[in-house]
Design a protein around this motif. Structure first.
Motif, PDB file in Angstrom:
ATOM      1  N   PHE A   1       9.156  11.545 -12.456  1.00  0.00           N
ATOM      2  CA  PHE A   1       8.608  10.400 -12.889  1.00  0.00           C
ATOM      3  C   PHE A   1       9.987   9.555 -11.786  1.00  0.00           C
ATOM      4  O   PHE A   1      10.932  10.426 -12.157  1.00  0.00           O
ATOM      5  N   GLY A   2       9.575   8.933 -10.762  1.00  0.00           N
ATOM      6  CA  GLY A   2      10.108   8.207 -10.389  1.00  0.00           C
ATOM      7  C   GLY A   2       9.962   7.331  -9.183  1.00  0.00           C
ATOM      8  O   GLY A   2       8.875   7.140  -9.326  1.00  0.00           O
ATOM      9  N   ALA A   3      10.581   6.320  -8.248  1.00  0.00           N
ATOM     10  CA  ALA A   3      10.218   5.701  -7.919  1.00  0.00           C
ATOM     11  C   ALA A   3      10.046   5.504  -5.990  1.00  0.00           C
ATOM     12  O   ALA A   3      11.108   6.952  -6.246  1.00  0.00           O
ATOM     13  N   ILE A   4       9.181   5.679  -5.835  1.00  0.00           N
ATOM     14  CA  ILE A   4       9.278   5.577  -4.321  1.00  0.00           C
ATOM     15  C   ILE A   4       9.954   4.575  -3.726  1.00  0.00           C
ATOM     16  O   ILE A   4       9.225   3.476  -3.521  1.00  0.00           O
ATOM     17  N   THR A   5      11.157   4.636  -3.034  1.00  0.00           N
ATOM     18  CA  THR A   5      11.263   3.080  -2.057  1.00  0.00           C
ATOM     19  C   THR A   5      11.717   3.754  -0.759  1.00  0.00           C
ATOM     20  O   THR A   5      11.511   5.357  -0.006  1.00  0.00           O
ATOM     21  N   PRO A   6      11.964   2.899   0.519  1.00  0.00           N
ATOM     22  CA  PRO A   6      11.965   2.956   1.837  1.00  0.00           C
ATOM     23  C   PRO A   6      13.050   4.204   2.095  1.00  0.00           C
ATOM     24  O   PRO A   6      13.619   4.578   2.734  1.00  0.00           O
TER      25      PRO A   6
ATOM     26  N   LEU B   1       5.665   3.652   1.083  1.00  0.00           N
ATOM     27  CA  LEU B   1       4.972   2.939   1.189  1.00  0.00           C
ATOM     28  C   LEU B   1       4.584   2.751   2.846  1.00  0.00           C
ATOM     29  O   LEU B   1       4.747   2.870   4.206  1.00  0.00           O
ATOM     30  N   ALA B   2       3.753   2.051   3.010  1.00  0.00           N
ATOM     31  CA  ALA B   2       2.915   1.661   4.154  1.00  0.00           C
ATOM     32  C   ALA B   2       3.253   0.267   4.335  1.00  0.00           C
ATOM     33  O   ALA B   2       3.548  -0.390   4.060  1.00  0.00           O
TER      34      ALA B   2
ATOM     35  N   PHE C   1       0.746  -1.389   0.623  1.00  0.00           N
ATOM     36  CA  PHE C   1      -0.053   0.441   0.126  1.00  0.00           C
ATOM     37  C   PHE C   1       1.109   0.736   0.056  1.00  0.00           C
ATOM     38  O   PHE C   1       2.384   1.431   0.832  1.00  0.00           O
ATOM     39  N   ALA C   2       0.413   2.294  -0.421  1.00  0.00           N
ATOM     40  CA  ALA C   2       1.050   3.769  -0.311  1.00  0.00           C
ATOM     41  C   ALA C   2       0.334   3.799   0.924  1.00  0.00           C
ATOM     42  O   ALA C   2      -0.445   4.008   1.032  1.00  0.00           O
ATOM     43  N   GLU C   3       0.991   4.952   1.466  1.00  0.00           N
ATOM     44  CA  GLU C   3       0.178   5.773   2.193  1.00  0.00           C
ATOM     45  C   GLU C   3       1.249   7.502   2.659  1.00  0.00           C
ATOM     46  O   GLU C   3       1.975   7.376   1.780  1.00  0.00           O
ATOM     47  N   ALA C   4      -0.212   8.069   2.836  1.00  0.00           N
ATOM     48  CA  ALA C   4       0.355   9.963   2.822  1.00  0.00           C
ATOM     49  C   ALA C   4       0.144  10.157   4.409  1.00  0.00           C
ATOM     50  O   ALA C   4      -0.766   9.674   4.810  1.00  0.00           O
TER      51      ALA C   4
END
Length: 307
Positions: A255-260, A298-299, A150-153
């Protein structure tokens, strides 16, 4: 199947088109008159409704015979208290699966396609005839399942929102959003129509539409993410929609990847009408106005879809 007695089976449903029309027009004759006046086949609405109700009755009969049972309509999901011992069954379209997963904390979901002739059901691996066996395997711990990231804001005032498919951060209406974007050690003030953050689960949906448009403009028919990415992958993908280049706004971080290791941070520069919502539900949103800083990542929570 005595082991099932420790579980509670939650059957999640949604209203049919017919039920929603009756709510709008008060009675079915009035709704039918509206449809027929607009040359719409009212019988199709009836057939869909009758088959769905039949599937619900069958699912309820099966689940009640196996243990404790609770019927839950989709609109009640945000306020319902699920327990760790719940096994959740959805009967409906793909969207119902995504809506349900967002409010769980790892409980398994068995997704039933009530009408395979009508719905493709990419997220619906089972039909009603499979339900009893799927529940039996799940209770016995013998079911295969897919993990969904899941994504988390999170905002600086303590608010939080999860997304199963995608997050939207931007203007409430068709205007421009202005914000400071920080990612992977870089920062840029931008003006755009908003930012989409997609999960692997949602990477074949809205994300694919954005990617297809960009590829067409660029005259390309290939991209590494053309077919999306894995549901369980511990990454998200952000895309800035329609970034506007000016003296004060840039278009380099789009544009890009979101990682820990590389979260996305957004600081609103909009006095009003900034929002964050998830999975297309615009009425359930976080305010994203001046002074709000949102961190997207990331959640810790993950979904479990039985397959």
């Amino acid at each position: 199947m005595s082991g099932s007695l420790q579980y509670r089976f939650i059957l999640v449903t949604r209203k049919t088109r017919l039920q929603e029309l009756i709510e709008r027009f008060n009675t079915w004759p009035q709704a039918r008159f509206y449809l027929e006046h607009n040359q719409v086949d009212a019988q199709d609405y009836l057939d869909e409704h009758d088959l769905y109700q039949s599937r619900l009755q069958e699912a309820e009969r099966i689940l009640k015979a196996l243990g404790r049972f609770q019927l839950l309509e989709r609109r009640l999901l945000p306020n319902y208290q699920f327990s760790p011992a719940d096994i959740v069954v959805t009967v409906g379209q793909d969207g119902l699966v995504a809506n349900t997963l967002k409010y769980l904390d790892g409980q398994p979901v068995i997704a039933i396609n009530p009408d395979p002739g009508r719905w493709d059901g990419k997220l619906l691996p089972f039909e009603i005839g499979d339900l009893s066996a799927a529940v039996t395997r799940t209770v016995a711990g013998k079911s295969a399942c897919k993990t969904i990231s899941f994504a988390e804001a999170k905002t600086n005032d303590g608010q939080r929102m999860l997304a199963v498919n995608d997050l939207f951060i931007g203007p409430r209406s068709h205007t421009s959003a202005r914000y400071l974007l920080s990612w992977d050690g870089r920062r840029e003030i931008q003006s755009s129509s908003g930012i989409i953050v997609s999960t692997g689960f949602g990477s074949t949906g809205w994300f694919q539409s954005i990617l297809a448009g960009a590829m067409s403009v660029a005259g390309s028919d290939s991209h590494p993410l053309k077919d999306g990415f894995a549901w369980q992958e511990r990454r998200l993908q952000f895309t800035v929609r329609e970034p506007f280049p000016s003296r004060t706004t840039g278009v380099n971080l789009v544009f890009g990847a979101i990682t820990p290791e590389t979260p996305l941070t957004l600081e609103s520069q909009m006095p009003e009408n900034g929002v964050i919502f998830s999975d297309g539900i615009e009425t359930d949103f976080l305010a994203f106005n001046s002074g709000t800083v949102a961190t997207i990542g990331l959640a810790a929570t993950q979904g479990q879809l039985i397959v």
